[in-house]
Design a protein around this motif. Sequence first.
Motif, mmCIF file in Angstrom:
data_model
loop_
_atom_site.group_PDB
_atom_site.id
_atom_site.type_symbol
_atom_site.label_atom_id
_atom_site.label_comp_id
_atom_site.label_asym_id
_atom_site.label_seq_id
_atom_site.Cartn_x
_atom_site.Cartn_y
_atom_site.Cartn_z
ATOM 1 N N ASN A 48 25.442 4.484 -9.058
ATOM 2 C CA ASN A 48 24.101 4.215 -9.906
ATOM 3 C C ASN A 48 24.416 4.455 -11.259
ATOM 4 O OD1 ASN A 48 22.560 3.201 -7.661
ATOM 5 N ND2 ASN A 48 22.331 5.481 -6.938
ATOM 6 N N ASP A 170 6.156 -5.812 -3.609
ATOM 7 C CA ASP A 170 6.884 -6.658 -4.238
ATOM 8 C C ASP A 170 8.384 -6.005 -4.495
ATOM 9 O OD1 ASP A 170 6.166 -4.281 -5.873
ATOM 10 O OD2 ASP A 170 6.276 -5.656 -7.647
ATOM 11 N N ILE A 171 8.801 -5.199 -3.564
ATOM 12 C CA ILE A 171 9.986 -4.368 -3.531
ATOM 13 C C ILE A 171 11.008 -4.863 -3.045
ATOM 14 C CG2 ILE A 171 10.961 -2.052 -3.316
ATOM 15 C CD1 ILE A 171 8.430 -2.279 -5.267
ATOM 16 N N PRO A 172 12.279 -5.087 -3.413
ATOM 17 C CA PRO A 172 13.371 -5.652 -2.687
ATOM 18 C C PRO A 172 13.978 -4.725 -1.745
ATOM 19 C CG PRO A 172 14.170 -4.754 -4.684
ATOM 20 C CD PRO A 172 12.692 -4.534 -4.774
ATOM 21 N N ASP A 173 14.789 -5.012 -0.773
ATOM 22 C CA ASP A 173 15.194 -4.169 0.517
ATOM 23 C C ASP A 173 16.051 -3.152 -0.349
ATOM 24 O OD1 ASP A 173 14.515 -5.035 2.735
ATOM 25 O OD2 ASP A 173 16.609 -5.979 3.408
ATOM 26 N N LEU A 174 15.626 -2.127 0.331
ATOM 27 C CA LEU A 174 16.234 -0.819 -0.089
ATOM 28 C C LEU A 174 16.666 0.178 0.931
ATOM 29 C CD1 LEU A 174 13.452 -0.005 -2.876
ATOM 30 C CD2 LEU A 174 15.786 -0.754 -3.046
ATOM 31 N N GLY A 178 16.606 4.575 -1.965
ATOM 32 C CA GLY A 178 15.813 3.848 -2.801
ATOM 33 C C GLY A 178 14.511 3.731 -2.558
ATOM 34 N N ASN A 181 13.137 6.995 -4.120
ATOM 35 C CA ASN A 181 13.041 7.005 -5.626
ATOM 36 C C ASN A 181 11.712 5.964 -6.367
ATOM 37 O OD1 ASN A 181 15.141 8.535 -6.349
ATOM 38 N ND2 ASN A 181 16.516 7.219 -5.854
ATOM 39 N N ILE A 182 11.525 4.825 -5.367
ATOM 40 C CA ILE A 182 10.872 4.173 -6.044
ATOM 41 C C ILE A 182 9.279 4.380 -5.977
ATOM 42 C CG2 ILE A 182 10.269 2.471 -3.845
ATOM 43 C CD1 ILE A 182 11.003 0.679 -6.819
ATOM 44 N N ILE A 185 8.816 7.279 -8.472
ATOM 45 C CA ILE A 185 8.474 6.585 -9.912
ATOM 46 C C ILE A 185 7.283 5.953 -9.932
ATOM 47 C CG2 ILE A 185 9.299 4.573 -11.296
ATOM 48 C CD1 ILE A 185 12.037 4.942 -10.203
ATOM 49 N N ARG A 186 6.750 5.390 -8.738
ATOM 50 C CA ARG A 186 5.419 4.847 -8.909
ATOM 51 C C ARG A 186 4.350 5.565 -8.548
ATOM 52 N NH1 ARG A 186 6.181 -1.191 -8.802
ATOM 53 N NH2 ARG A 186 4.070 -1.342 -8.861
ATOM 54 N N GLU A 189 5.656 10.647 -10.259
ATOM 55 C CA GLU A 189 5.924 10.670 -11.774
ATOM 56 C C GLU A 189 4.903 10.686 -12.492
ATOM 57 O OE1 GLU A 189 9.490 8.650 -13.060
ATOM 58 O OE2 GLU A 189 10.767 9.795 -12.056
ATOM 59 N N GLY B 35 20.005 7.943 -9.005
ATOM 60 C CA GLY B 35 19.524 6.961 -8.364
ATOM 61 C C GLY B 35 19.668 5.433 -8.788
ATOM 62 N N PHE B 38 15.644 0.359 -11.408
ATOM 63 C CA PHE B 38 15.047 -1.040 -10.956
ATOM 64 C C PHE B 38 14.351 -1.633 -12.379
ATOM 65 C CE2 PHE B 38 14.342 2.268 -7.782
ATOM 66 C CZ PHE B 38 14.602 1.379 -6.634
ATOM 67 N N LYS B 54 6.912 -8.250 -10.039
ATOM 68 C CA LYS B 54 7.700 -7.926 -8.878
ATOM 69 C C LYS B 54 8.810 -6.909 -9.565
ATOM 70 C CE LYS B 54 10.550 -10.920 -6.106
ATOM 71 N NZ LYS B 54 9.749 -11.299 -4.662
ATOM 72 N N THR B 55 9.262 -5.950 -8.551
ATOM 73 C CA THR B 55 10.414 -5.157 -8.767
ATOM 74 C C THR B 55 11.520 -5.393 -8.314
ATOM 75 O OG1 THR B 55 8.480 -3.359 -8.611
ATOM 76 C CG2 THR B 55 11.028 -2.810 -8.582
ATOM 77 N N LYS B 57 16.227 -4.886 -8.054
ATOM 78 C CA LYS B 57 17.003 -3.903 -8.396
ATOM 79 C C LYS B 57 17.740 -4.490 -9.853
ATOM 80 C CE LYS B 57 18.120 -3.569 -3.468
ATOM 81 N NZ LYS B 57 19.151 -3.662 -2.607
#
Lengths: 310, 189
Positions: A48, A170-174, A178, A181-182, A185-186, A189, B35, B38, B54-55, B57
């Motif tokens: 990363n 709306d999140i990609p495959d993690l 992952g 973390n999201i 963050i959302r 935090e 990590g 995004f 939309k989020t 990577k």
Amino acid sequence: MSWQPSASLINIRARAEVLAKIRAFFAARDVLEVETPLLTHSTIPDPNIASFKTTLNNKNLYLQTSPEFAMKRLLASGTESIYQICKAFRYDESGKLHNPEFTMLEWYRVDFDHHALMQEMDALLHALLQTKPAEKITYQESFQKHLNIDPLNCSLDDLRTCAQQNGLNDIPDLDKDGWLNILLIRFIEPHLGFTQPTFIYNFPKSQAALARINDDVAERFEVYINGVELANGFHELSDTNEQRQRFIADLKKRAQLKLEQPPLDEYFLQALANNFPNCSGVALGIDRLLMLYTKTKAINEVIAFTIDNC
Amino acid sequence: MANFSTSEFKQGLKVIIDNDPCNILENEFVKPGKGQAFNRVKYRNLVTGRTLEKTFKSGESLPGADVIEIEAQYLYDDGEFCHFMHPETFEQYQATANAVGDTKKWLKEQDSYTITLYNDQPILVSAPNFVVLKVTQTDPGLKGDTATGGSKPATLETGAIVKVPLFVNEGDLLKIDTRTGEYASRAKE
């Protein structure tokens, strides 16, 4: 396009003030200031973190992403506690809180565990920002408190469901980290560090990075003020074999992601095998610290020339 | 069209998201200490007009969308398409009912509208913020009553029905705010 700095004169002076105060803080505590190279023959394999690369005599050189490996070589050579204020570089990190070239304060305390170092960090924050005594909360407690989920004992599906219940569609495959973390963050935090600094500590062992693992958690911490992550610290891993295994695992992940395979820092791995002391270390983003010191909202208000005008 | 990576997402960049052309409004880079990084992207779907988030990577990329906006005059409605013409090139464009959407009720022949073209096809027709239209039908005005509140419906030359003050008469020209569909003021020819 302007030749003028993006930071005001007041903020340019504030930087000098803050740097002087940091140096005074460590001088009073007998921590030695050191310098290590910005250009090195190897770099961190963390998938990363991306490094800038150049060449000399047909050999690759990297701009450091952190002075960690070189400072640990100094620690093994017997310097005792040390600190450094230097530039670090991260490829393609740019935004309101990021600039690809940024200023880092990194320090190591011999015979400190991560709790003792958090205490010293709290003292530094108080000295610079007059903050109230910090609160401490484990990574697990922070998820239980804000999301009602146990991050250490839940499945990938639990995390995905938790995200959806909180309106994240709306999140990609993690992978699991992952998703953690999201969610952090959302939903976590944004609540941290508003009345006093908040330390989050004891991270999942999958996010240990260079920290020791004890009782199934990584002895790692992060500091937040006003919802912004300011620093990341470890009770430093001192086992060279485990460190090599973690690097190799990182290289495998990089291969899966079709990322470059940088050479491992064998000097650093040797240092860990030779009298590397029990210590804790932490890296703090000076630019973000200055944003708090000057009460500004964007990193270009405290950096004279960012990637957009350099 | 070229592909654009998350670090190239700037305000105004047109890309294809979920098969529709979209306009990037905001792009925020977020990265935890250690990590995956995004990008939180706010964008407007140019087909539906909706603003979405939309989020991605960091490092993902999206195909660019061949989207431009032109100003064109409204000509006529043939029942299936609304026809427009570029005032300088005289090129004609036919927009589907879908592309015209709610703007239909503000369309007046000879007036100018903004047309969003995707691969040269109109996907969105937008009216200016204010249009001036004539009242074709409303109940008789109440003489002298220009101050008190109260309103009545009036039908405009495009077929739109708006609420107007009681003093408005048939044949009056009115300035209408197309964003709210409300009466703004009386207008002169």
